[in-house]
Design a protein around this motif. Sequence first.
Motif, PDB file in Angstrom:
ATOM      1  N   THR A  73       0.825  -1.201   0.000  1.00  0.00           N
ATOM      2  CA  THR A  73       0.000   0.000   0.000  1.00  0.00           C
ATOM      3  C   THR A  73       0.859   1.251   0.000  1.00  0.00           C
ATOM      4  OG1 THR A  73      -1.820  -1.103   1.149  1.00  0.00           O
ATOM      5  CG2 THR A  73      -1.740   1.294   1.291  1.00  0.00           C
ATOM      6  N   GLU A  74       1.889   1.255   0.830  1.00  0.00           N
ATOM      7  CA  GLU A  74       2.742   2.434   0.968  1.00  0.00           C
ATOM      8  C   GLU A  74       3.540   2.715  -0.303  1.00  0.00           C
ATOM      9  OE1 GLU A  74       6.663   3.906   3.542  1.00  0.00           O
ATOM     10  OE2 GLU A  74       5.636   2.042   4.063  1.00  0.00           O
ATOM     11  N   VAL A  75       4.142   1.673  -0.872  1.00  0.00           N
ATOM     12  CA  VAL A  75       5.068   1.869  -1.990  1.00  0.00           C
ATOM     13  C   VAL A  75       4.359   1.842  -3.338  1.00  0.00           C
ATOM     14  CG1 VAL A  75       7.069   0.900  -3.183  1.00  0.00           C
ATOM     15  CG2 VAL A  75       7.020   0.969  -0.678  1.00  0.00           C
ATOM     16  N   TYR A  76       3.430   0.915  -3.510  1.00  0.00           N
ATOM     17  CA  TYR A  76       2.802   0.732  -4.812  1.00  0.00           C
ATOM     18  C   TYR A  76       1.393   1.312  -4.906  1.00  0.00           C
ATOM     19  CZ  TYR A  76       6.564  -2.539  -5.987  1.00  0.00           C
ATOM     20  OH  TYR A  76       7.791  -3.109  -6.257  1.00  0.00           O
ATOM     21  N   GLN A  77       0.850   1.730  -3.772  1.00  0.00           N
ATOM     22  CA  GLN A  77      -0.504   2.287  -3.746  1.00  0.00           C
ATOM     23  C   GLN A  77      -1.542   1.289  -4.266  1.00  0.00           C
ATOM     24  OE1 GLN A  77      -1.196   5.689  -2.465  1.00  0.00           O
ATOM     25  NE2 GLN A  77       0.742   4.951  -1.630  1.00  0.00           N
ATOM     26  N   VAL A  78      -1.432   0.045  -3.805  1.00  0.00           N
ATOM     27  CA  VAL A  78      -2.398  -0.986  -4.172  1.00  0.00           C
ATOM     28  C   VAL A  78      -2.853  -1.720  -2.912  1.00  0.00           C
ATOM     29  CG1 VAL A  78      -1.465  -1.342  -6.491  1.00  0.00           C
ATOM     30  CG2 VAL A  78      -0.617  -2.733  -4.584  1.00  0.00           C
ATOM     31  N   ALA A  79      -4.051  -2.255  -2.986  1.00  0.00           N
ATOM     32  CA  ALA A  79      -4.552  -3.120  -1.924  1.00  0.00           C
ATOM     33  C   ALA A  79      -4.304  -4.561  -2.334  1.00  0.00           C
ATOM     34  CB  ALA A  79      -6.047  -2.888  -1.704  1.00  0.00           C
ATOM     35  N   ALA A  80      -3.758  -5.364  -1.429  1.00  0.00           N
ATOM     36  CA  ALA A  80      -3.390  -6.737  -1.777  1.00  0.00           C
ATOM     37  C   ALA A  80      -3.362  -7.605  -0.532  1.00  0.00           C
ATOM     38  CB  ALA A  80      -2.025  -6.764  -2.450  1.00  0.00           C
ATOM     39  N   ASP A  81      -3.530  -8.900  -0.763  1.00  0.00           N
ATOM     40  CA  ASP A  81      -3.313  -9.899   0.277  1.00  0.00           C
ATOM     41  C   ASP A  81      -1.969 -10.559   0.025  1.00  0.00           C
ATOM     42  OD1 ASP A  81      -5.811  -9.582   1.537  1.00  0.00           O
ATOM     43  OD2 ASP A  81      -6.771 -10.884   0.059  1.00  0.00           O
ATOM     44  N   VAL A  82      -1.296 -10.972   1.081  1.00  0.00           N
ATOM     45  CA  VAL A  82      -0.067 -11.739   0.983  1.00  0.00           C
ATOM     46  C   VAL A  82      -0.270 -13.036   1.740  1.00  0.00           C
ATOM     47  CG1 VAL A  82       2.409 -11.792   1.426  1.00  0.00           C
ATOM     48  CG2 VAL A  82       1.306  -9.609   0.869  1.00  0.00           C
ATOM     49  N   HIS A  83      -0.036 -14.146   1.055  1.00  0.00           N
ATOM     50  CA  HIS A  83      -0.250 -15.451   1.672  1.00  0.00           C
ATOM     51  C   HIS A  83       0.887 -16.376   1.270  1.00  0.00           C
ATOM     52  CE1 HIS A  83      -1.648 -16.788  -2.328  1.00  0.00           C
ATOM     53  NE2 HIS A  83      -2.252 -15.617  -2.375  1.00  0.00           N
ATOM     54  N   ALA A  84       1.046 -17.451   1.989  1.00  0.00           N
ATOM     55  CA  ALA A  84       2.105 -18.419   1.682  1.00  0.00           C
ATOM     56  C   ALA A  84       1.682 -19.299   0.519  1.00  0.00           C
ATOM     57  CB  ALA A  84       2.413 -19.271   2.906  1.00  0.00           C
ATOM     58  N   HIS A  85       2.601 -19.507  -0.423  1.00  0.00           N
ATOM     59  CA  HIS A  85       2.325 -20.409  -1.533  1.00  0.00           C
ATOM     60  C   HIS A  85       2.076 -21.807  -0.978  1.00  0.00           C
ATOM     61  CE1 HIS A  85       3.022 -22.868  -5.118  1.00  0.00           C
ATOM     62  NE2 HIS A  85       2.842 -21.764  -5.835  1.00  0.00           N
ATOM     63  N   PRO A  86       1.020 -22.489  -1.448  1.00  0.00           N
ATOM     64  CA  PRO A  86       0.676 -23.785  -0.851  1.00  0.00           C
ATOM     65  C   PRO A  86       1.733 -24.861  -1.013  1.00  0.00           C
ATOM     66  CG  PRO A  86      -0.636 -23.357  -2.842  1.00  0.00           C
ATOM     67  CD  PRO A  86       0.065 -22.088  -2.489  1.00  0.00           C
ATOM     68  N   ARG A  87       2.597 -24.757  -2.019  1.00  0.00           N
ATOM     69  CA  ARG A  87       3.634 -25.768  -2.225  1.00  0.00           C
ATOM     70  C   ARG A  87       4.986 -25.358  -1.675  1.00  0.00           C
ATOM     71  NH1 ARG A  87       4.038 -27.871  -8.177  1.00  0.00           N
ATOM     72  NH2 ARG A  87       5.661 -29.081  -7.138  1.00  0.00           N
ATOM     73  N   THR A  88       5.354 -24.089  -1.881  1.00  0.00           N
ATOM     74  CA  THR A  88       6.702 -23.657  -1.518  1.00  0.00           C
ATOM     75  C   THR A  88       6.771 -22.889  -0.207  1.00  0.00           C
ATOM     76  OG1 THR A  88       6.504 -21.562  -2.721  1.00  0.00           O
ATOM     77  CG2 THR A  88       7.284 -23.488  -3.963  1.00  0.00           C
ATOM     78  N   GLY A  89       5.658 -22.322   0.201  1.00  0.00           N
ATOM     79  CA  GLY A  89       5.649 -21.538   1.430  1.00  0.00           C
ATOM     80  C   GLY A  89       6.136 -20.111   1.266  1.00  0.00           C
ATOM     81  N   VAL A  90       6.627 -19.731   0.080  1.00  0.00           N
ATOM     82  CA  VAL A  90       7.101 -18.362  -0.105  1.00  0.00           C
ATOM     83  C   VAL A  90       5.895 -17.432  -0.240  1.00  0.00           C
ATOM     84  CG1 VAL A  90       9.232 -19.134  -1.212  1.00  0.00           C
ATOM     85  CG2 VAL A  90       7.253 -18.522  -2.619  1.00  0.00           C
ATOM     86  N   PRO A  91       6.052 -16.165   0.136  1.00  0.00           N
ATOM     87  CA  PRO A  91       4.917 -15.242   0.052  1.00  0.00           C
ATOM     88  C   PRO A  91       4.468 -15.017  -1.383  1.00  0.00           C
ATOM     89  CG  PRO A  91       6.934 -14.081   0.666  1.00  0.00           C
ATOM     90  CD  PRO A  91       7.253 -15.530   0.725  1.00  0.00           C
TER      91      PRO A  91
END
Length: 262
Positions: free
Chosen positions: A232-250
């Motif tokens: 939100t601060e840097v890109y001015q977008v609304a987003a969710d961040v979640h762990a990838h179901p296979r790798t666990g990376v955001p």
Amino acid sequence: MRPGHLRAEHVGVAVADRDLVRDVVLDVTPGEVVALTGPNGAGKSTLLRTFYRARRPTSGRVLLDGEDIWRMSGRRLARRLSAVVQEPPGEFELTVYEVVAMGRSPYKRAFQGDDAADRRIIMDALDALDVTALAQAPFDRLSGGEKQRVLIARALAQRTGTMVLDEPTNHLDLRHQLDVLRLVRGLGVTAVIALHDLNLAAAFCDRICVMRAGQVVADGPPAQVLTPALLTEVYQVAADVHAHPRTGVPQISLHPDQESPS
């Protein structure tokens, strides 16, 4: 190829009294892969140009293994650091093989031809980027994505321990985006990669360095840096961040139906 230690010490770049990069400190340890991200105009490409000596910093310095790169000869630097740049190349009247063979130039005397070892390195680079079938094709007749892969193959043929890549996945289809980043990740080299795709950055890079208005505003592991608040601060977008179901990376999921935060 011994991985290098690349360090920007308080690097600044000013043009016509405008600061494009301001007081950037970035330390990339041997074998580390760092993504450089941020919105358009953040200063990513300008900072990268100081790493491969396309632009001299106005302030600060860039060190490779503790040595100021501006104190090195061009040939010596080219044996230790290779670059894949974003600027469109000139119209080469060369074949794909000849363009990739340019990566061997730092190791040769003027007008010296390729020996068997050079040819093996060149063919390996062509194969790694899936352009062997294009070896005798005119470079200037290739598509944008094909040209990009050839230029990455040229950097690979240079056989350096440190690589700087400015949007290397630009123009590439999904398969080749993944192939290129897997390749760089698997080389064991030190790499700084400017990327707009934050999901690719999280999947393939040890750290993410975020720039805005010429400054570093966040630097750390992907799970630490990629937060809804930062997006939100840097890109001015609304987003969710979640762990990838296979790798666990955001992984980032944008809210396409939601107004951008003001």
